[in-house]
Design an enzyme around this catalytic site. Sequence first.
Site, PDB file in Angstrom:
ATOM      1  N   GLY A  54      29.292 -21.673  18.067  1.00  0.00           N
ATOM      2  CA  GLY A  54      28.443 -22.765  17.615  1.00  0.00           C
ATOM      3  C   GLY A  54      28.981 -23.378  16.349  1.00  0.00           C
ATOM      4  O   GLY A  54      29.743 -22.762  15.616  1.00  0.00           O
ATOM      5  N   ASP A 114      14.372 -25.824   7.688  1.00  0.00           N
ATOM      6  CA  ASP A 114      15.111 -26.522   8.742  1.00  0.00           C
ATOM      7  C   ASP A 114      14.671 -26.042  10.123  1.00  0.00           C
ATOM      8  O   ASP A 114      15.471 -25.620  10.947  1.00  0.00           O
ATOM      9  CB  ASP A 114      16.619 -26.331   8.553  1.00  0.00           C
TER      10      ASP A 114
END
Length: 678
Positions: free
Chosen positions: A352, A472
Amino acid sequence: MAAAVLAVLVASLPVLLGPAEAATEFVFPGFARANVTTSGAAVVTASGLLRLTNETNEVFGHGFYPAPLRFKDASTGAPLSFSTTFVVAILPRYPDAHGHGIAFALAPSPTVPGAVAGKYLGLFNTSDNRGQGRSAAVVAVELDTAKDEEFSDIDNNHVGIDINGLVSVNSTPAAYVDPGTASLVSLSLVSGNSLQVWIEYDGASMRLEVTVSPAGKPRPAGPLVSSTVNLSSAVADDTYIGFSGANGAASSSHYVLGWSFRVGGGRAPDLDLSKLPALPSSKKTMPRLLIVILVLAAVLVLVLVSGAVAALVRRRRRFAEEEEDWEIEYGPHRIRYRELHAATRGFRDVIGAGGFGTVYHGVLRRSGAEVAVKKVAHGSRQGMREFVAEIASMSRLRHRNLVQLLGYCRRRGELILVYDYMVNGSLDKHLFDASGNKPVLSWERRAKIVRDVAAGLLYLHEGWEQVVVHRDIKAANVLLDADMNAKLSDFGLARLYDHGSKPQTTHVIGTLGYLAPEMSKTGKATTSTDVFAFGAFLLEVACGRRPMSCDDDLDSPGLVDLVLDRWKAGRIMDAKDPRMGKCDEADLELVLKLGLLCSHPDPRSRPSMRQVVQMLEGTGTVPETPPEDLGSNNRLFFGYSESFDEFATMIFPESETTTVTTQPSSSHSDERQELISG
Ligand SMILES: *[C@@H]1O[C@H](CO)[C@@H](O)[C@H](O)[C@H]1NC(C)=O
Ligand SMILES: *[C@@H]1O[C@H](CO)[C@@H](O)[C@H](O)[C@H]1NC(C)=O
Ligand SMILES: *[C@@H]1O[C@H](CO)[C@@H](O)[C@H](O)[C@H]1NC(C)=O
Ligand SMILES: *[C@@H]1O[C@H](CO)[C@@H](O)[C@H](O)[C@H]1NC(C)=O
């Protein structure tokens, strides 16, 4: 050394010249036990060579017969004949730069006091190079290997006869008459090969004749150079005989291998060349070969050593970490870079790449545990300390809906975080699967995920000694384990970017579409801004749409407005992800309404995470009709700021973290650093 012992001294040999006269004769086939006196640089080597000089510049050496000899008849005063032969070799240091040569000399002293090296051949000196004022004179036969214009030398390879001075009375380039062809063949004095020299002096005719040839060749019939010398007047009554060799600015090794001599008539005994000591034969080739080998070896060693050092340095640099004293207390949370490098096979398997850095898959060697290793670029050192403290404390956060932080490692400009590995990756990959490989998530799955995330976030907000603001929340930061349990990741990471920022500037970290409107004003992340983002997340999961996709026109209604419009029209179920099949409509409706509530523009109207969890569990109450002031979120979001100029946005590609820089008005600046708020 049997050969060297043949020093024959025949004295008192009655000759025709009279009873008072005696012939003196000796043979030195090598000098190991010969009767010679050396002075200056001269030595008799272990092998029996008389080495007048080695390859040292500006030296000379003498090897003389120790006893004085008489060259004139005691009664008549007439010169006596003598005969001598010897073998010499001159080995120059460099083929074209060598010493001055060898001389056979008759001198008043075996040490020749006052003599000077170089062109004076170790026999004369500056004030006395022409024999003037010399009471006892020197007669020499020179094998001159340097050309001195001062002494009218003909070349640098000649044989000359010197009487009381260096200006030869006669000289000629070195050569020999080849007995086979009867032709004159020139001879190099500095070839390094042995040369044999014969000197005959006839007392009656006073002729001095010199002959040279390569050693081993038959003696040439005629002399190479000759001259008339009255030895009665030219040399002292007691005269010494021997050799001198001299080097100047360049050098040679000057060797005498053997010598035979006779005075008083008759020939000197022949030298048995086979019995002479060997020259250091390999001297010319061997050292050069040796030097080449040594140089090659040295180069090789140098290359190997520097290679090893470079490899060591590279290895060190490769695995270099930064560690400071203050970190010692976090030791248990620290994982060695070397270990991580091995675990990730040199950071190869990228799983990722997000706003904070790249994530790699790895397997820890020690435990065999699968891990996700996140490399976060970090320039500032300032915030690092507080952040590491937080990381360390966060690794104590344990909740089934939080991705476990296992430890960290710090390198120059780089922070590496190690988490539990989540097999099923991030939720957004499942929600917005472009490849179509992944099955559409059922509502049951989504409902479970939503509740998992809510539980994880509640734990962050209330379940621990400190309030941790995630900052977040979004589908990309929700990871799924093998059983599709959802876990929040990256909590608190945004804080890293707050430390060390300029006091005038606030960096709002978050993702566009999840950012609460008040963030643009205060720049302050709170539990309430987390709730706002969670609201956007709920809508995202239920509707299968991003809260604000990048192809959306900023003026087009966002997800909140879209769902709100459906609710007002009494058709809220129209907002659901059309790909989902049958689902629990009541639950879906609850989630949609809750999403809207959490997305309230006024932070005071948003529920807390505890209330959210209660509502999801069915114990809280959700309003039946939309609250009055809810809505037009996106417009409000951008209109919230007093001055649009103060607010700069950077829109990154979808699902990337966005940094929004604001210039907060002074009244807010003091609240800015407050990041984990209670
Ligand atoms: C020459 O000999 C001297 C003394 O024997 C020694 O110190 C010197 O190193 C030698 N030089 C060379 C070039 O062999
Ligand atoms: C060397 O010569 C000297 C002088 O003639 C003599 O006294 C001495 O005995 C000689 N030595 C040898 C070993 O022949
Ligand atoms: C030169 O040699 C003579 C002896 O032959 C000596 O008396 C004189 O001092 C020497 N001169 C110098 C300058 O060495
Ligand atoms: C040789 O020198 C001696 C001594 O000076 C002298 O008496 C003799 O006459 C000379 N011989 C000749 C041939 O010149």
